[in-house]
Motif scaffolding. Sequence first.
Motif, PDB file in Angstrom:
ATOM      1  N   UNK A 184       0.835  -1.199   0.000  1.00 50.92           N
ATOM      2  CA  UNK A 184       0.000   0.000   0.000  1.00 50.92           C
ATOM      3  C   UNK A 184       0.871   1.250   0.000  1.00 50.92           C
ATOM      4  N   UNK A 185       0.664   2.099  -0.976  1.00 47.45           N
ATOM      5  CA  UNK A 185       1.408   3.354  -1.071  1.00 47.45           C
ATOM      6  C   UNK A 185       0.521   4.507  -0.643  1.00 47.45           C
ATOM      7  N   UNK A 186       1.153   5.589  -0.227  1.00 43.55           N
ATOM      8  CA  UNK A 186       0.450   6.839   0.019  1.00 43.55           C
ATOM      9  C   UNK A 186       0.617   7.666  -1.243  1.00 43.55           C
ATOM     10  N   UNK A 187      -0.480   7.884  -1.960  1.00 42.55           N
ATOM     11  CA  UNK A 187      -0.387   8.513  -3.264  1.00 42.55           C
ATOM     12  C   UNK A 187      -0.100   7.466  -4.331  1.00 42.55           C
ATOM     13  N   UNK A 188       0.391   7.908  -5.445  1.00 46.51           N
ATOM     14  CA  UNK A 188       0.612   7.015  -6.574  1.00 46.51           C
ATOM     15  C   UNK A 188       1.619   5.910  -6.265  1.00 46.51           C
ATOM     16  N   UNK A 189       1.302   4.661  -6.614  1.00 49.63           N
ATOM     17  CA  UNK A 189       2.260   3.568  -6.432  1.00 49.63           C
ATOM     18  C   UNK A 189       3.433   3.664  -7.398  1.00 49.63           C
ATOM     19  N   UNK A 190       3.398   4.641  -8.295  1.00 49.09           N
ATOM     20  CA  UNK A 190       4.494   4.839  -9.236  1.00 49.09           C
ATOM     21  C   UNK A 190       5.432   5.966  -8.791  1.00 49.09           C
ATOM     22  N   UNK A 191       5.131   6.605  -7.664  1.00 48.61           N
ATOM     23  CA  UNK A 191       6.037   7.617  -7.112  1.00 48.61           C
ATOM     24  C   UNK A 191       7.283   6.925  -6.598  1.00 48.61           C
ATOM     25  N   UNK A 192       8.435   7.479  -6.898  1.00 47.63           N
ATOM     26  CA  UNK A 192       9.706   6.828  -6.550  1.00 47.63           C
ATOM     27  C   UNK A 192      10.319   7.417  -5.285  1.00 47.63           C
ATOM     28  N   UNK A 193      11.152   6.598  -4.644  1.00 52.75           N
ATOM     29  CA  UNK A 193      11.955   7.063  -3.529  1.00 52.75           C
ATOM     30  C   UNK A 193      13.365   6.518  -3.658  1.00 52.75           C
ATOM     31  N   UNK A 194      14.327   7.297  -3.197  1.00 53.86           N
ATOM     32  CA  UNK A 194      15.701   6.809  -3.141  1.00 53.86           C
ATOM     33  C   UNK A 194      15.811   5.784  -2.024  1.00 53.86           C
ATOM     34  N   UNK A 195      16.570   4.726  -2.284  1.00 54.31           N
ATOM     35  CA  UNK A 195      16.802   3.659  -1.304  1.00 54.31           C
ATOM     36  C   UNK A 195      18.284   3.306  -1.361  1.00 54.31           C
ATOM     37  N   UNK A 196      18.960   3.332  -0.214  1.00 53.68           N
ATOM     38  CA  UNK A 196      20.404   3.115  -0.186  1.00 53.68           C
ATOM     39  C   UNK A 196      20.779   2.211   0.977  1.00 53.68           C
ATOM     40  N   UNK A 197      21.616   1.211   0.702  1.00 50.70           N
ATOM     41  CA  UNK A 197      22.103   0.320   1.759  1.00 50.70           C
ATOM     42  C   UNK A 197      23.039   1.082   2.684  1.00 50.70           C
ATOM     43  N   UNK A 198      23.045   0.709   3.958  1.00 49.49           N
ATOM     44  CA  UNK A 198      23.868   1.420   4.939  1.00 49.49           C
ATOM     45  C   UNK A 198      25.358   1.333   4.587  1.00 49.49           C
ATOM     46  N   UNK A 199      25.811   0.182   4.115  1.00 46.40           N
ATOM     47  CA  UNK A 199      27.218   0.050   3.745  1.00 46.40           C
ATOM     48  C   UNK A 199      27.565   0.979   2.585  1.00 46.40           C
ATOM     49  N   UNK A 200      26.620   1.182   1.671  1.00 50.28           N
ATOM     50  CA  UNK A 200      26.860   2.096   0.553  1.00 50.28           C
ATOM     51  C   UNK A 200      26.900   3.545   1.030  1.00 50.28           C
ATOM     52  N   UNK A 201      26.141   3.870   2.073  1.00 50.41           N
ATOM     53  CA  UNK A 201      26.256   5.197   2.691  1.00 50.41           C
ATOM     54  C   UNK A 201      27.674   5.364   3.222  1.00 50.41           C
ATOM     55  N   UNK A 202      28.194   4.303   3.856  1.00 50.69           N
ATOM     56  CA  UNK A 202      29.557   4.348   4.380  1.00 50.69           C
ATOM     57  C   UNK A 202      30.579   4.556   3.278  1.00 50.69           C
ATOM     58  N   UNK A 203      30.425   3.863   2.162  1.00 51.33           N
ATOM     59  CA  UNK A 203      31.368   4.009   1.047  1.00 51.33           C
ATOM     60  C   UNK A 203      31.307   5.429   0.475  1.00 51.33           C
ATOM     61  N   UNK A 204      30.082   5.945   0.357  1.00 44.59           N
ATOM     62  CA  UNK A 204      29.934   7.314  -0.153  1.00 44.59           C
ATOM     63  C   UNK A 204      30.588   8.321   0.792  1.00 44.59           C
ATOM     64  N   UNK A 205      30.424   8.114   2.097  1.00 45.04           N
ATOM     65  CA  UNK A 205      31.051   9.017   3.076  1.00 45.04           C
ATOM     66  C   UNK A 205      32.572   8.944   2.992  1.00 45.04           C
ATOM     67  N   UNK A 206      33.108   7.744   2.825  1.00 47.74           N
ATOM     68  CA  UNK A 206      34.554   7.596   2.709  1.00 47.74           C
ATOM     69  C   UNK A 206      35.074   8.310   1.466  1.00 47.74           C
ATOM     70  N   UNK A 207      34.397   8.119   0.348  1.00 44.30           N
ATOM     71  CA  UNK A 207      34.812   8.780  -0.883  1.00 44.30           C
ATOM     72  C   UNK A 207      34.695  10.297  -0.758  1.00 44.30           C
ATOM     73  N   UNK A 208      33.604  10.773  -0.167  1.00 49.40           N
ATOM     74  CA  UNK A 208      33.423  12.216  -0.003  1.00 49.40           C
ATOM     75  C   UNK A 208      34.483  12.802   0.920  1.00 49.40           C
ATOM     76  N   UNK A 209      34.876  12.038   1.935  1.00 47.96           N
ATOM     77  CA  UNK A 209      35.937  12.503   2.826  1.00 47.96           C
ATOM     78  C   UNK A 209      37.231  12.696   2.059  1.00 47.96           C
ATOM     79  N   UNK A 210      37.597  11.698   1.268  1.00 52.72           N
ATOM     80  CA  UNK A 210      38.839  11.781   0.491  1.00 52.72           C
ATOM     81  C   UNK A 210      38.777  12.888  -0.551  1.00 52.72           C
ATOM     82  N   UNK A 211      37.631  12.998  -1.220  1.00 50.49           N
ATOM     83  CA  UNK A 211      37.474  14.043  -2.228  1.00 50.49           C
ATOM     84  C   UNK A 211      37.566  15.434  -1.607  1.00 50.49           C
TER      85      UNK A 211
END
Length: 328
Positions: A184-211
């Motif tokens: 069951x969605x609130x609003x259109x079932x075709x509305x999208x949301x970003x979904x990110x694994x916690x480990x991928x958040x960690x990788x992005x943070x590491x890369x952003x730190x280095x950058x």
Amino acid sequence: MSYSMSTKLSRSSYTVVLVGATGGLGKEVANVFLSSYKPFFSRIIVTVRDTTTPAAKELAEQGAELVTISTVGAVASLTKAFEGVDAVVNLLGRAPDEFRDAVGEAAVKSGAKVYFPSEFGSDHRINDFPGWDDADWIFKGQHARKYRQLGAGRTKVISVYNGLFLEGLLGPWFGFDTAKFTYTSVGSPDAKTAVTAKADVGRALAELTLLSLNPETAVSVPNDVHIAGSNVSWRHIRDIVQKVRNELSVEPRGEIKVESVELAVYRENLKKEQLVEPRAGPLDHIKVLIGEGKMDFSKNNDELVNPGQSIWKWKTVEKFVREKGGQV
């Protein structure tokens, strides 16, 4: 890669401190820093209140340098812990506002070049809930503005928004009732949301730190960063789960149906309830934001942190569902 491995390794004298590394997100982020990114940092410091806990000992065994902090006189305690640190990553969840502010103040006072405040969710800057917004989002906005101003010219404050955590997506709290074969969605079932694994958040943070710490690439990092392991709708998720369950012959068999509730009605009811008695947590606000299209991070900074997925492969909803054997 975003820049050469040799360049990364030549900059490995950086020191980073992780605050809140024993929490749900913190553990995953710390594991990334202490494993695949360990060669790029001379010191990875983790602040703890008690070095004898199993979580703290595990981090120490992975190579973290534990530093004890106190919640009494927190700014002074944290400032001392941050001495000589290049980057501060704030991974605290629902910690007291005063303590989260203390982390930001200490990051600036200690001279850290980069500070990541505790965000890791929706981009609340575009919320439209006048007078009934979630209190924690209001605090987060004030926190980022305050320490950007305080640290102007010295400490770069980078807010990272990743949508929903993949690990907490598929459950009745977001309308996914696989046991009853109904999503069951609130609003259109075709509305999208970003979904990110916690480990991928960690990788992005590491890369952003280095950058951000590399003078040659620091200018490429914006103050507000959007990442998305994937952008999916409730209908898309239904199709993924249905396909995997059919392929793996998961019992009980059945066709998952997609239903929706009227966005305008849901929003108005939430507004009335919030004005009478604010809820603890923004779950229902998030459902509204998804329906309004404000959690769709199709336009993001994925290429900045992981160009062409050359550094790692983002974990998708399908991969997660397969890892669970279709039992979601």
